[in-house]
Design an enzyme around this catalytic site. Structure first.
Site, mmCIF file in Angstrom:
data_model
loop_
_atom_site.group_PDB
_atom_site.id
_atom_site.type_symbol
_atom_site.label_atom_id
_atom_site.label_comp_id
_atom_site.label_asym_id
_atom_site.label_seq_id
_atom_site.Cartn_x
_atom_site.Cartn_y
_atom_site.Cartn_z
ATOM 1 N N LYS A 223 0.847 -1.183 0.000
ATOM 2 C CA LYS A 223 0.000 0.000 0.000
ATOM 3 C C LYS A 223 0.890 1.243 0.000
ATOM 4 O O LYS A 223 1.942 1.242 0.637
ATOM 5 C CB LYS A 223 -0.869 -0.006 1.269
ATOM 6 C CG LYS A 223 -1.650 1.265 1.515
ATOM 7 C CD LYS A 223 -2.488 1.185 2.788
ATOM 8 C CE LYS A 223 -3.195 2.517 3.018
ATOM 9 N NZ LYS A 223 -4.079 2.491 4.172
ATOM 10 N N GLU A 271 -7.929 11.608 13.272
ATOM 11 C CA GLU A 271 -7.068 10.437 13.501
ATOM 12 C C GLU A 271 -6.077 10.661 14.638
ATOM 13 O O GLU A 271 -5.157 11.488 14.525
ATOM 14 C CB GLU A 271 -6.312 10.115 12.203
ATOM 15 C CG GLU A 271 -5.516 8.834 12.292
ATOM 16 C CD GLU A 271 -4.856 8.448 10.974
ATOM 17 O OE1 GLU A 271 -5.102 9.119 9.946
ATOM 18 O OE2 GLU A 271 -4.091 7.473 10.978
ATOM 19 N N GLU A 314 -7.368 -2.221 2.758
ATOM 20 C CA GLU A 314 -6.626 -0.983 3.053
ATOM 21 C C GLU A 314 -6.548 -0.769 4.574
ATOM 22 O O GLU A 314 -5.515 -0.354 5.110
ATOM 23 C CB GLU A 314 -7.428 0.148 2.396
ATOM 24 C CG GLU A 314 -6.700 1.411 2.124
ATOM 25 C CD GLU A 314 -7.649 2.428 1.468
ATOM 26 O OE1 GLU A 314 -8.480 2.045 0.611
ATOM 27 O OE2 GLU A 314 -7.569 3.604 1.830
ATOM 28 N N GLU A 449 -12.225 10.866 -3.833
ATOM 29 C CA GLU A 449 -12.106 10.773 -2.363
ATOM 30 C C GLU A 449 -11.274 11.929 -1.809
ATOM 31 O O GLU A 449 -11.603 12.505 -0.764
ATOM 32 C CB GLU A 449 -11.478 9.431 -1.999
ATOM 33 C CG GLU A 449 -11.417 9.200 -0.504
ATOM 34 C CD GLU A 449 -10.857 7.832 -0.150
ATOM 35 O OE1 GLU A 449 -11.299 6.820 -0.746
ATOM 36 O OE2 GLU A 449 -9.970 7.778 0.719
HETATM 37 C C1 LIG Z 1 -4.532 10.670 4.118
HETATM 38 C C2 LIG Z 1 -5.735 11.027 4.524
HETATM 39 O O1 LIG Z 1 -6.603 10.164 5.147
HETATM 40 C C3 LIG Z 1 -6.183 8.936 5.698
HETATM 41 C C4 LIG Z 1 -7.003 8.699 6.901
HETATM 42 C C5 LIG Z 1 -8.237 8.091 6.821
HETATM 43 C C6 LIG Z 1 -8.629 7.449 5.646
HETATM 44 C C7 LIG Z 1 -7.778 7.333 4.599
HETATM 45 C C8 LIG Z 1 -8.164 6.602 3.363
HETATM 46 O O2 LIG Z 1 -9.224 5.976 3.355
HETATM 47 O O3 LIG Z 1 -7.433 6.649 2.373
HETATM 48 C C9 LIG Z 1 -6.386 7.821 4.661
HETATM 49 O O4 LIG Z 1 -5.632 6.705 5.005
HETATM 50 C C10 LIG Z 1 -6.244 12.396 4.350
HETATM 51 O O5 LIG Z 1 -7.342 12.689 4.820
HETATM 52 O O6 LIG Z 1 -5.542 13.239 3.743
#
Ligand SMILES: C=C(O[C@H]1C=CC=C(C(=O)O)[C@@H]1O)C(=O)O
Length: 497
Positions: A223, A271, A314, A449
């Protein structure tokens, strides 16, 4: 607040007299009126000021710096450990008898990767923590004001008078602002117009994601998180404290601000990197994202996210890596067996909380070093992915996706991952977002996203036209089997990749 203003100022003055001539730093804390933190921040120069507010915790606003702990390069954790240890060894702590304040702490952050701090991040560097000159803390209905001094520099003559006058001014302004709501202070502002937003071209994003997918297919990574920057030209200067105040609408997020001379780094992060209280450690995996449009019934969207194989894989990478990383530091470590869905307005994430009991000797800096960067913002293998990101992404990440937080004098600490964040300066803002790429990722859906993740900060900037257009676009039809395709279409991202 029982003690009178005159009595409090006298307590600080007497303490300064005791400290006079000592070549060490000390923090003197007194009870203070319970006022909006923004009233405190507005009293002080922007440079080196900060704000920190975790859900259900104490909020801290700080200004100035009596100690600045700067770190750089590969050795930054060791440098931080040495400087923090030396500071706590020298620091005197003096507390007014009528207050029970939280222990003194340093606040700051680190860049995602050492050296990944080219423009516009030069003022931030690889890492910087401050022991603030002034620290205003609010907890439940109590508030405290801490003044940090250097015994042999600040505690006599004109310098002492100046600081006592400033103390008086701070307490008076806070008393006047007492009980005002932070929100009432900020009536809805005029909308900004003629803002230009420069997004990374979709074709460049697709190219970048395809590079990652090729490297994953070749077995180099499991990843890698891809990130991009949106440059926003603002027609007028934007008040960073107002932007920060508007982020209060992001539930369950830690709002933070770190200001330098011309730019402020701020955001509302969902987070937590880790929270250490004594030997109790809490952390979480947050990865895997879906959109739940405003007004929609979230359950169906949540179910679809929980059942998405791509998002589960993921997420599982992050869960497994956190568990593997923390094992040597913990006597016990537990994680929820299954992720739950964590919803922050229209953004939903898969979420797995961890709770552990730390081995006795483990310090906050070791946890910082071990956990950052988790594959939620870097990738797997972690070190190789972070190096790859730093050398392949178009724009320097700076402190975006780095850890920001505090370490206190009794060894407790809390850090969040600096996502949903950006830089705000005179007439200019930079909004950073990213998305985890695994073998099953689609470049266009991941672009959508990252657009979705821009919304909280764009709204807080008052760029309602663009944000509204994207918000309206999120008014998706009822969920079916093409959740991400619907999101892509609604956000105006063409293509079926
Ligand atoms: C890298 C980011 O989110 C991370 C945290 C939650 C979900 C994420 C995702 O689903 O890709 C990312 O890992 C961002 O918001 O810039």
């Amino acid at each position: 607040m029982g003690a009178s203003l005159a009595e409090i100022v006298r307590f600080v003055e007497d303490t300064m007299d005791r400290l006079h001539g000592q070549s060490r730093a000390a923090v003197i804390t007194v009870p203070a009126p319970f006022a909006p933190p923004m009233a405190f921040l507005r009293l002080h120069p922007r440079n080196m000021s900060f704000f920190w507010d975790s859900p259900g915790g104490t909020s801290f606003s700080g200004a100035g710096a009596v100690r600045t702990l700067r770190v750089s390069g590969e050795g930054r954790y060791e440098q931080l450990r040495e400087q923090v240890t030396a500071l706590w060894n020298e620091l005197g702590v003096y507390v007014h008898p009528e207050s029970t304040p939280p222990p003194p702490r340093v606040f700051g952050g680190l860049s995602f990767h050492p050296g990944n701090v080219s423009a516009p991040w030069e003022q931030f560097g690889d890492g910087c923590f401050t022991l603030p000159r002034w620290c205003y803390a609010r907890r439940s209905s109590r508030a405290f004001l801490g003044l940090a001094v250097q015994g042999d520099v600040d505690c006599a003559g004109p310098r002492k008078r100046e600081l006592l006058n400033e103390l008086h001014r701070n307490l008076t302004v806070l008393a006047n602002a007492e009980e005002q709501s932070a929100l009432l202070q900020y009536p809805a502002r005029e909308e900004l117009r003629a803002v230009s937003m420069q997004q990374l071209e979709l074709s460049r994003w697709v190219e970048h994601v395809e590079k990652i997918r090729t490297a994953i297919a070749a077995g180099e990574f499991q990843k890698v998180v891809a990130a991009r920057r949106c440059d926003v030209a603002l027609p007028q200067s934007v008040d960073e404290l107002e932007v920060l105040s508007r982020l209060v609408v992001q539930p369950m997020c830690t709002r933070f601000l770190f200001s330098r001379e011309t730019l402020s780094f701020l955001g509302a992060s969902p987070e937590v990197l880790f929270d250490k209280r004594g030997n109790v450690l809490r952390t979480e995996a947050l990865a895997g994202t879906a959109c739940c449009p405003a007004g929609a019934e979230p359950d169906a969207y949540a179910k679809e996210l929980l059942e998405s194989e791509k998002d589960r894989s993921e997420h599982a990478i992050v869960v497994d890596e956190i568990a593997r990383t923390l094992a040597p530091f913990c006597e016990e470590l537990r994680a929820s067996k299954q992720p739950k869905v964590h919803r922050i307005r229209e953004i939903m994430h898969l979420h797995t909380p961890f709770k552990g009991k730390l081995k006795r000797e483990v310090d906050a800096v070791s946890l910082l070093e071990a956990l950052h960067p988790t594959p939620a913002v870097g990738g797997l293998p972690t070190v190789k992915a972070a190096d790859w990101i730093a050398s392949h992404e178009q724009d320097a990440r700076g402190w975006y996706t780095g850890p920001v937080g505090w370490i206190d004098a009794i060894g407790d600490a809390r850090f969040v991952v600096a996502i949903r964040s950006g830089l705000v300066g005179e007439g200019q803002a930079y909004v950073f977002t990213g998305a985890g790429i695994v073998s099953a990722s689609h470049a266009h859906a991941e672009y959508a996203e990252t657009s979705l993740k821009q919304l909280p900060l764009l709204r807080a900037l008052g760029i309602s036209e663009q944000a509204k257009a994207e918000e309206d676009a999120l008014d998706l039809p009822a969920p079916g089997s093409h959740r991400s395709r619907a999101l892509m279409e609604m956000l105006g991202v063409a293509g079926n990749a």
